[in-house]
Design an enzyme around this catalytic site. Sequence first.
Site, mmCIF file in Angstrom:
data_model
loop_
_atom_site.group_PDB
_atom_site.id
_atom_site.type_symbol
_atom_site.label_atom_id
_atom_site.label_comp_id
_atom_site.label_asym_id
_atom_site.label_seq_id
_atom_site.Cartn_x
_atom_site.Cartn_y
_atom_site.Cartn_z
ATOM 1 C CG ASP A 21 -8.550 3.967 -0.002
ATOM 2 O OD1 ASP A 21 -8.310 2.752 0.076
ATOM 3 O OD2 ASP A 21 -7.844 4.834 0.539
ATOM 4 C CG ASP A 29 -2.003 1.038 1.215
ATOM 5 O OD1 ASP A 29 -2.350 1.527 0.121
ATOM 6 O OD2 ASP A 29 -2.513 1.384 2.304
ATOM 7 C CD GLU A 70 -0.677 5.244 -4.250
ATOM 8 O OE1 GLU A 70 -0.197 5.583 -3.150
ATOM 9 O OE2 GLU A 70 -1.377 4.239 -4.422
HETATM 10 O O1 MIG Z 1 -4.242 6.259 4.037
HETATM 11 O O2 MIG Z 1 -3.832 1.149 5.743
HETATM 12 O O3 MIG Z 1 -6.081 1.784 0.287
HETATM 13 O O4 MIG Z 1 -7.019 -0.291 1.887
HETATM 14 O O5 MIG Z 1 -7.088 0.162 4.655
HETATM 15 C C1 MIG Z 1 -4.977 5.066 4.106
HETATM 16 C C2 MIG Z 1 -5.028 1.870 5.814
HETATM 17 C C3 MIG Z 1 -4.031 3.901 4.049
HETATM 18 C C4 MIG Z 1 -5.180 2.875 2.193
HETATM 19 C C5 MIG Z 1 -5.596 1.580 1.594
HETATM 20 C C6 MIG Z 1 -6.630 0.929 2.449
HETATM 21 C C7 MIG Z 1 -6.078 0.722 3.835
HETATM 22 C C8 MIG Z 1 -5.621 2.061 4.418
HETATM 23 N N1 MIG Z 1 -4.645 2.692 3.543
#
Ligand code: MIG
Length: 643
Positions: free
Chosen positions: A426, A313, A316
């Site tokens: 999201d 995660d 980007e």
């Molecule tokens: O800024 O880890 O897309 O699936 O639950 C949010 C917390 C960070 C974004 C991910 C989401 C995840 C969340 N993350």
Amino acid sequence: MIKKYRFGNPIPTDSVVIDIAPETAPITIFEADETAKRLRYNLDKKDVVYGLGETIRGINKRGWIYDSWNSDDPNHSEDKHSLYASQNFLIIASCNEGATNKKPIGIYVDDPGRVTFDIGYTDIDVFDIIFEDFDADVYVIEGESVLDIVKQFRHIIGKSYIPPKWAFGFGQCRWSYMTADEIREVVREYKKAGIPLDSVYLDIDYMYRYKDFTIDEAAFPDFENFVKEMKDEGIHLVPIIDAGVKVEDGYDIYEEGMEKDYFCKKENGEVLTAAVWPGRSHFPDFLNDDARKWFGDKYKILLDMGIEGFWNDMNEPAIFYTTDHLAEVFDKIDSYKGKNLDIQSFFEFKGTVASIDNNIEDYKRFYHDYKGQKIRHDKVHNIFGYNMTRAAGEAFERICPDKRILMFSRSSYIGAHRYGGVWCGDNLSWWSHILLNLQQMPGLNMSGFVFSGADVGGFGADATEDLVMRWTQLAIFLPLFRNHSAMGTRRQEYYRFKDIQGFKNLVDLRYALIPYIYDTFMNAVENDAMYAMPLSFIYENDERAWNVYDQLFIGDSIMIAPVYTQNAEGRYVYLPEDMKMIRFRSTEDYDEEVLEKGDHYIQTGLNEVAIFIRKGHKLPLAQPAMRIADIDEKTIKEISYLA
Ligand code: MIG
């Protein structure tokens, strides 16, 4: 036939794995304007533009302007231009009815920086590709059909990632299950409800102070044993890994990264400090071979504890703020002190504060050491997440070459499809996002991302039982089937709703469909084919089929047409040929009906899901089991339409 055209001095991305010599003659088909940094294609009235991977809006991208610029934006509304991924592959095609004999054309724009696709936005009949720098490899693919072009393209980018078989089972996620006991409860409740489940996801709170590859021992005591305890139940725990490494003395990963010089640096040579979940953090330079290998090897820490899958995660990369920009913002705020804010300065002031996260200027503050060159981040922004996934994928090949490890990522670029799948980030618990989920699948498959799916039930906003049920009726057909929701939103585990039996029937149906889903998936990977596709990919000469944007073929035997409208008890479905409809209430209770080619209103109550079988094809159905591993192939029965 694939032709490659080289413009300027492209930065290599390793997305294409087959060597193709650049053409010496100038590009035809697309009109190049080097001054405007633009490629142009004049669209015919009937041309449809497919592709562009995981983007907003419909299957036909015509009528909007898209920016390939990987962005952490949790508000996937129609007015946006960028989501988390950049998959710059498109096909321009039109229906062959009337024997125009026009052949489809594919284009892949291999440029890791920002690229804009104006697809009939400025002028409905003009498709422009606008480059920030005109340094790109552009591949133009001619073929007999859309599927033929997909196959040719997928061939040059290399085979798609294959997850372990259990990853096709149902997964439950939440941001976050805070303790091991909370996870035990989720598993217990699913078991009590009789709903199959193969995985539970660990979101950021399993880590100690959000430090990658650590465990919060207070919340998850004796983690290794807990992983084993879950595995004995047939449950795989899937932890999240974030891109940022916490700055903290004594944290070995931070210290090693500093010592070995593996973090992204600014122009002046200092390491860039950005705030993300762990607080002040550094970004590993995933583009650098050594740093990538180093970070990849860290996954072994969790693999050694029995973990067999991960999700990547924030790659980007998402930036809450950089310390440098924050200092500038504070200075700016100081300059307002004691002054009155008039209209203009009020908006300026507000804008200054609002600009601190994912600020475009921050992506120009740091550099990569990439293939022996120092490259400013914004020039290679779109391959950062790809290279994080690659770090993991390459490490799995080194560490456990004979085992498949689950891996999917939020950010991606073509090339990452060889190392992992993607989820669509999201989304929200909106009815329109069920349709968005459906519409994102073909574009993803075209560009090699076969193992994909979206957060079922919606991530942000409060879900309702009927929405989660309708969403599930789509998701049971998609490779990645995971229910996930955000902190602060209404809980949406299936067992929390009223019609638990209804949810059980749906998840059972998923498990009964596994033989078909798995075969279709493996075929899509082995043969560079589509897993989920619009009707027009198969019925090329059926003009009506070209206008259907809310039904999908899953492989070439079955079609789905999920209901995605609140309170609707059915919907119109177009059948491109005579088909057999199976309307399931459960794997035991269903009716079959042969329907003629054409438009039909199909009644499907909230607890019903319709599958349409093509003539001469059959649908295998296994006896459902609580875990993928327990599905017994000997129980398979077939529903066929062999008329
Ligand atoms: O800024 O880890 O897309 O699936 O639950 C949010 C917390 C960070 C974004 C991910 C989401 C995840 C969340 N993350």
